[in-house]
Scaffold this motif. Structure first.
Motif, PDB file in Angstrom:
ATOM      1  N   GLY A 147      74.978  55.535 -50.724  1.00  0.00           N
ATOM      2  CA  GLY A 147      73.952  54.588 -50.293  1.00  0.00           C
ATOM      3  C   GLY A 147      74.352  53.740 -49.104  1.00  0.00           C
ATOM      4  O   GLY A 147      73.675  52.750 -48.795  1.00  0.00           O
ATOM      5  N   PHE A 148      75.442  54.126 -48.401  1.00  0.00           N
ATOM      6  CA  PHE A 148      75.898  53.321 -47.259  1.00  0.00           C
ATOM      7  C   PHE A 148      74.820  53.236 -46.171  1.00  0.00           C
ATOM      8  O   PHE A 148      74.494  52.147 -45.685  1.00  0.00           O
ATOM      9  N   LEU A 149      74.257  54.379 -45.782  1.00  0.00           N
ATOM     10  CA  LEU A 149      73.254  54.376 -44.715  1.00  0.00           C
ATOM     11  C   LEU A 149      72.000  53.613 -45.127  1.00  0.00           C
ATOM     12  O   LEU A 149      71.417  52.891 -44.312  1.00  0.00           O
ATOM     13  N   SER A 150      71.584  53.759 -46.385  1.00  0.00           N
ATOM     14  CA  SER A 150      70.393  53.026 -46.834  1.00  0.00           C
ATOM     15  C   SER A 150      70.658  51.523 -46.869  1.00  0.00           C
ATOM     16  O   SER A 150      69.754  50.721 -46.634  1.00  0.00           O
ATOM     17  N   THR A 151      71.918  51.153 -47.157  1.00  0.00           N
ATOM     18  CA  THR A 151      72.270  49.728 -47.138  1.00  0.00           C
ATOM     19  C   THR A 151      72.198  49.181 -45.720  1.00  0.00           C
ATOM     20  O   THR A 151      71.638  48.101 -45.488  1.00  0.00           O
ATOM     21  N   VAL A 152      72.753  49.925 -44.766  1.00  0.00           N
ATOM     22  CA  VAL A 152      72.674  49.503 -43.363  1.00  0.00           C
ATOM     23  C   VAL A 152      71.216  49.448 -42.902  1.00  0.00           C
ATOM     24  O   VAL A 152      70.812  48.523 -42.187  1.00  0.00           O
ATOM     25  N   PRO A 203      61.147  47.147 -49.983  1.00  0.00           N
ATOM     26  CA  PRO A 203      61.150  48.615 -50.160  1.00  0.00           C
ATOM     27  C   PRO A 203      62.477  49.260 -49.767  1.00  0.00           C
ATOM     28  O   PRO A 203      62.927  50.212 -50.416  1.00  0.00           O
ATOM     29  N   LEU A 204      63.120  48.747 -48.729  1.00  0.00           N
ATOM     30  CA  LEU A 204      64.412  49.277 -48.314  1.00  0.00           C
ATOM     31  C   LEU A 204      65.500  48.902 -49.318  1.00  0.00           C
ATOM     32  O   LEU A 204      66.430  49.684 -49.563  1.00  0.00           O
ATOM     33  N   ASP A 205      65.387  47.725 -49.917  1.00  0.00           N
ATOM     34  CA  ASP A 205      66.337  47.303 -50.933  1.00  0.00           C
ATOM     35  C   ASP A 205      66.202  48.180 -52.181  1.00  0.00           C
ATOM     36  O   ASP A 205      67.195  48.513 -52.831  1.00  0.00           O
ATOM     37  N   LEU A 206      64.972  48.558 -52.520  1.00  0.00           N
ATOM     38  CA  LEU A 206      64.742  49.466 -53.649  1.00  0.00           C
ATOM     39  C   LEU A 206      65.431  50.798 -53.410  1.00  0.00           C
ATOM     40  O   LEU A 206      66.085  51.358 -54.310  1.00  0.00           O
ATOM     41  N   ALA A 207      65.298  51.334 -52.194  1.00  0.00           N
ATOM     42  CA  ALA A 207      65.951  52.600 -51.861  1.00  0.00           C
ATOM     43  C   ALA A 207      67.462  52.487 -51.987  1.00  0.00           C
ATOM     44  O   ALA A 207      68.130  53.378 -52.540  1.00  0.00           O
ATOM     45  N   LYS A 208      68.018  51.386 -51.496  1.00  0.00           N
ATOM     46  CA  LYS A 208      69.462  51.162 -51.581  1.00  0.00           C
ATOM     47  C   LYS A 208      69.929  51.155 -53.032  1.00  0.00           C
ATOM     48  O   LYS A 208      70.897  51.831 -53.395  1.00  0.00           O
ATOM     49  N   LEU A 211      69.681  54.724 -54.738  1.00  0.00           N
ATOM     50  CA  LEU A 211      70.698  55.644 -54.227  1.00  0.00           C
ATOM     51  C   LEU A 211      72.084  55.281 -54.776  1.00  0.00           C
ATOM     52  O   LEU A 211      72.888  56.164 -55.084  1.00  0.00           O
ATOM     53  N   MET A 212      72.355  53.997 -54.924  1.00  0.00           N
ATOM     54  CA  MET A 212      73.634  53.576 -55.482  1.00  0.00           C
ATOM     55  C   MET A 212      73.745  53.921 -56.962  1.00  0.00           C
ATOM     56  O   MET A 212      74.827  54.221 -57.462  1.00  0.00           O
ATOM     57  N   LEU A 213      72.628  53.883 -57.690  1.00  0.00           N
ATOM     58  CA  LEU A 213      72.637  54.257 -59.096  1.00  0.00           C
ATOM     59  C   LEU A 213      72.783  55.768 -59.265  1.00  0.00           C
ATOM     60  O   LEU A 213      73.201  56.243 -60.317  1.00  0.00           O
ATOM     61  N   GLY A 214      72.404  56.523 -58.238  1.00  0.00           N
ATOM     62  CA  GLY A 214      72.767  57.923 -58.189  1.00  0.00           C
ATOM     63  C   GLY A 214      71.747  58.949 -58.607  1.00  0.00           C
ATOM     64  O   GLY A 214      71.706  60.044 -58.064  1.00  0.00           O
ATOM     65  N   ALA A 215      70.920  58.664 -59.635  1.00  0.00           N
ATOM     66  CA  ALA A 215      70.005  59.683 -60.147  1.00  0.00           C
ATOM     67  C   ALA A 215      68.732  59.039 -60.667  1.00  0.00           C
ATOM     68  O   ALA A 215      68.688  57.843 -60.975  1.00  0.00           O
ATOM     69  N   ASP A 216      67.671  59.853 -60.779  1.00  0.00           N
ATOM     70  CA  ASP A 216      66.399  59.335 -61.275  1.00  0.00           C
ATOM     71  C   ASP A 216      66.393  59.270 -62.801  1.00  0.00           C
ATOM     72  O   ASP A 216      67.413  59.531 -63.457  1.00  0.00           O
ATOM     73  N   LYS A 223      68.772  62.895 -53.305  1.00  0.00           N
ATOM     74  CA  LYS A 223      69.329  63.580 -52.139  1.00  0.00           C
ATOM     75  C   LYS A 223      69.233  62.753 -50.872  1.00  0.00           C
ATOM     76  O   LYS A 223      69.899  63.035 -49.884  1.00  0.00           O
ATOM     77  N   GLY A 224      68.367  61.743 -50.880  1.00  0.00           N
ATOM     78  CA  GLY A 224      68.205  60.922 -49.695  1.00  0.00           C
ATOM     79  C   GLY A 224      67.215  59.805 -49.941  1.00  0.00           C
ATOM     80  O   GLY A 224      66.659  59.668 -51.040  1.00  0.00           O
ATOM     81  N   VAL A 225      66.971  59.036 -48.892  1.00  0.00           N
ATOM     82  CA  VAL A 225      66.124  57.855 -49.012  1.00  0.00           C
ATOM     83  C   VAL A 225      64.715  58.199 -49.492  1.00  0.00           C
ATOM     84  O   VAL A 225      64.140  57.482 -50.322  1.00  0.00           O
TER      85      VAL A 225
END
Length: 229
Positions: A147-152, A203-208, A211-216, A223-225
């Motif tokens: 989730g590094f890129l989504s965090t940035v 919405p971007l924070d939700l994606a971050k 992704l950090m939690l890893g799975a649905d 696989k991505g944002v």
């Protein structure tokens, strides 16, 4: 309207120490709210992720990473403002550029601790040691930068909005009263600008977070944002 004296530039050491102190204090004080936010954003739902139980889960990871992350951000931000002003010839653009660089540098420390913290908040692990060992065993060092890129992608827009609003509102308030703003006035400016920026970038924070939690909710890895919404 009388002009007020421009504030002196903040030294690197002052930004380093004050940023670390403020970041640690704020993150610990608001940690229960951050836990509830993480659980609301969890793909498993609020109550399956822990609900109102154990709202201090992950505090150890926050305490470990908050001070160095905040100190890196503020020392970079204050250091970059002057050279950015020479390049852009604009207060707003220089603040945005300096904040963006600061966020990228801070994320090198912030993301690993966020990954551990949010997985503990969501109930995936009970202790920081368990989370660290499991992430390293399954994904290696890369697991801590999930989730590094989504965090940035979240932090840069947040700072692009927040810091010009914060700096600008302090300047306008100081001009209106004929003296620089006091600490409590700066706090109000920071709270309003931070709250507005946070609402815009949710919405971007939700994606971050996801992704950090890893799975649905079905255990399928993201696989991505664009998988998270």
């Amino acid at each position: 309207m009388p002009e007020i004296e421009a504030p002196k530039p903040t030294s690197f050491t002052c930004a380093l120490v004050s940023g670390a102190s403020a970041g640690l204090f704020v993150d610990i004080a608001l940690f229960p709210i951050d836990t509830l936010k993480t659980r609301l954003q969890s793909p498993h739902g609020f109550f399956k992720a822990g609900g109102f139980r154990g709202i201090y889960s992950g505090l150890s990871a926050t305490a470990l990473g908050s001070a160095p992350g905040a100190s890196l951000f503020f020392s970079t931000y204050e250091t970059m403002k002057a050279p950015a002003k020479k390049v852009t010839s604009s207060d707003v653009l220089s603040q945005q550029l300096a904040a963006s660089v600061g966020e990228c540098v801070a994320c090198l420390v912030r993301v690993p601790t966020e990954v551990v913290k949010q997985n503990m908040q969501a109930g995936n692990y009970s202790t920081m040691g368990e989370a660290t060992r499991s992430l390293f065993a399954t994904e290696g060092i890369g697991g801590f930068y999930r989730g590094f890129l989504s965090t940035v992608m979240r932090e840069i827009p947040f700072s692009l909005i927040q810091f010009p609003l914060w700096e600008g509102s302090k300047k306008k308030w100081g001009e209106a009263q004929g003296r620089p703003v006091s600490p409590w006035q700066g706090t109000i400016c920071g709270a309003l600008s931070g709250g507005f920026s946070g609402a815009i970038t949710t919405p971007l924070d939700l994606a971050k977070t996801r992704l950090m939690l890893g799975a649905d909710a079905q255990g399928v890895p993201y696989k991505g944002v664009f998988d998270v919404w």
